[in-house]
Write a protein that holds these residues in place. Structure first.
Motif, PDB file in Angstrom:
ATOM      1  N   LYS A   1       0.995  -1.282   0.114  1.00 55.34           N
ATOM      2  CA  LYS A   1      -0.029  -0.365   0.044  1.00 55.34           C
ATOM      3  C   LYS A   1       1.219   1.217  -0.167  1.00 55.34           C
ATOM      4  O   LYS A   1       0.220   2.347  -0.918  1.00 55.34           O
ATOM      5  N   PHE A   2       2.075   1.266   0.812  1.00 52.98           N
ATOM      6  CA  PHE A   2       2.953   2.119   0.908  1.00 52.98           C
ATOM      7  C   PHE A   2       4.267   1.945   0.336  1.00 52.98           C
ATOM      8  O   PHE A   2       4.835   1.942   1.197  1.00 52.98           O
ATOM      9  N   GLU A   3       4.206   1.908  -0.972  1.00 55.00           N
ATOM     10  CA  GLU A   3       5.562   1.181  -1.210  1.00 55.00           C
ATOM     11  C   GLU A   3       6.736   2.733  -0.957  1.00 55.00           C
ATOM     12  O   GLU A   3       7.869   1.682  -1.367  1.00 55.00           O
ATOM     13  N   LYS A   4       7.102   2.948  -0.884  1.00 59.68           N
ATOM     14  CA  LYS A   4       7.719   4.353  -1.048  1.00 59.68           C
ATOM     15  C   LYS A   4       8.272   4.673   0.302  1.00 59.68           C
ATOM     16  O   LYS A   4       8.937   5.297   0.463  1.00 59.68           O
ATOM     17  N   ALA A   5       7.554   3.715   1.422  1.00 59.10           N
ATOM     18  CA  ALA A   5       8.116   4.436   3.276  1.00 59.10           C
ATOM     19  C   ALA A   5       8.901   2.908   3.304  1.00 59.10           C
ATOM     20  O   ALA A   5       8.767   1.788   2.313  1.00 59.10           O
ATOM     21  N   ASP A   6       9.674   3.374   4.043  1.00 60.18           N
ATOM     22  CA  ASP A   6      10.219   2.521   4.747  1.00 60.18           C
ATOM     23  C   ASP A   6       9.461   0.890   5.606  1.00 60.18           C
ATOM     24  O   ASP A   6       8.973   1.635   5.717  1.00 60.18           O
ATOM     25  N   ARG A   7      10.330  -0.259   4.848  1.00 56.97           N
ATOM     26  CA  ARG A   7       9.467  -1.176   5.418  1.00 56.97           C
ATOM     27  C   ARG A   7       9.949  -0.772   6.681  1.00 56.97           C
ATOM     28  O   ARG A   7       8.494  -1.778   7.423  1.00 56.97           O
ATOM     29  N   THR A   8      11.020  -0.881   7.476  1.00 56.46           N
ATOM     30  CA  THR A   8      11.598  -0.345   9.140  1.00 56.46           C
ATOM     31  C   THR A   8      10.031   0.273   9.856  1.00 56.46           C
ATOM     32  O   THR A   8      10.247   0.210  10.538  1.00 56.46           O
ATOM     33  N   THR A   9      10.249   1.235   8.967  1.00 59.73           N
ATOM     34  CA  THR A   9       9.337   2.027   9.664  1.00 59.73           C
ATOM     35  C   THR A   9       7.817   1.590   9.967  1.00 59.73           C
ATOM     36  O   THR A   9       7.006   1.668  11.088  1.00 59.73           O
ATOM     37  N   LEU A  10       7.336   0.906   8.756  1.00 58.45           N
ATOM     38  CA  LEU A  10       6.024   0.346   9.138  1.00 58.45           C
ATOM     39  C   LEU A  10       6.238  -0.627   9.728  1.00 58.45           C
ATOM     40  O   LEU A  10       5.207  -0.513  10.830  1.00 58.45           O
ATOM     41  N   TYR A  11       7.080  -1.661   9.975  1.00 59.80           N
ATOM     42  CA  TYR A  11       7.213  -2.738  11.138  1.00 59.80           C
ATOM     43  C   TYR A  11       7.287  -1.946  12.550  1.00 59.80           C
ATOM     44  O   TYR A  11       7.026  -2.321  12.986  1.00 59.80           O
ATOM     45  N   ARG A  12       8.178  -0.952  12.777  1.00 57.01           N
ATOM     46  CA  ARG A  12       7.855  -0.338  13.939  1.00 57.01           C
ATOM     47  C   ARG A  12       6.819   0.473  14.278  1.00 57.01           C
ATOM     48  O   ARG A  12       6.056   0.477  15.774  1.00 57.01           O
ATOM     49  N   THR A  13       5.990   1.221  13.479  1.00 53.98           N
ATOM     50  CA  THR A  13       4.764   1.623  13.417  1.00 53.98           C
ATOM     51  C   THR A  13       3.538   0.441  14.457  1.00 53.98           C
ATOM     52  O   THR A  13       3.426   1.018  15.274  1.00 53.98           O
ATOM     53  N   LEU A  14       3.684  -0.702  13.674  1.00 56.34           N
ATOM     54  CA  LEU A  14       2.916  -1.526  13.897  1.00 56.34           C
ATOM     55  C   LEU A  14       3.593  -2.180  15.434  1.00 56.34           C
ATOM     56  O   LEU A  14       1.676  -2.868  15.323  1.00 56.34           O
ATOM     57  N   LYS A  15       4.686  -2.323  15.883  1.00 57.74           N
ATOM     58  CA  LYS A  15       4.831  -2.983  17.175  1.00 57.74           C
ATOM     59  C   LYS A  15       4.561  -1.645  18.186  1.00 57.74           C
ATOM     60  O   LYS A  15       4.451  -2.419  18.552  1.00 57.74           O
TER      61      LYS A  15
END
Length: 178
Positions: free
Chosen positions: A84-98
């Motif tokens: 969904k947010f392809e240009k967002a950093d995957r680590t940022t997305l993971y940390r957001t979920l955590k």
């Protein structure tokens, strides 16, 4: 990249700073950059309040992830969020979920697919075993749904054991696929 909604003369004035590296959809950009209509502004405030109620500092990315979770009919995985947010950093997305999970805004679901899914918690949820509900994983569309109205039945565990979480997933075909 914090989102700041400052109160000026008893009227909410959105002041929003977004990173240029993230590809926002038109709706997201409109929602987060302008908030011209009171309904949209109210939506921004509702999302921000939901984060603050769980002691989570609102940022643009956290608001976008929360918006995506609120609008999702089923649980989401990190991979679907990354798509969904392809240009967002995957680590940022993971940390957001955590961060969301640690602050009990979302709960994780192990549905047997090998990919952890995440879904919003009920407002009163503290993610204790008595708060846990049943999930349903569709084997056709691969979606996982919360069946929030159906709590996991109480069971007794042997003396000396202490349960921290409970997981119960039905697998079958959902209403959309049958």
């Amino acid at each position: 990249m914090p989102v700041v909604l400052s109160r000026v003369l008893n009227d909410w004035q959105p002041k929003i700073f977004l990173p240029r590296s993230i590809d926002f959809s038109f709706e997201d950009e409109y929602l987060l950059r302008t908030c011209e209509f009171s309904v949209l502004c109210s939506y921004c405030i509702m999302l921000e309040k939901r984060l603050e109620d769980r002691n989570i500092k609102p940022t643009a990315m956290r608001l976008l992830v929360l918006k995506y979770l609120v609008e999702s009919a089923s649980a989401i995985s990190l991979s679907s969020l990354d798509a969904k947010f392809e240009k967002a950093d995957r680590t940022t997305l993971y940390r957001t979920l955590k961060t969301f999970e640690q602050n009990k805004l979302i709960h994780s679901i192990s549905d047997g697919t090998g990919s952890v899914k995440y879904a919003l918690c009920e407002d009163e949820c503290e993610c204790e075993p008595q708060d846990q509900h049943i999930h349903f994983h569709c084997i056709k569309c691969e979606e996982t749904y919360c069946l929030s109205q159906t709590k996991i039945p109480k069971t007794t565990i042997p003396s000396g054991f202490e349960a921290y979480s409970v997981n119960m997933v039905y697998q079958g075909v959902c209403a959309n696929c049958s």
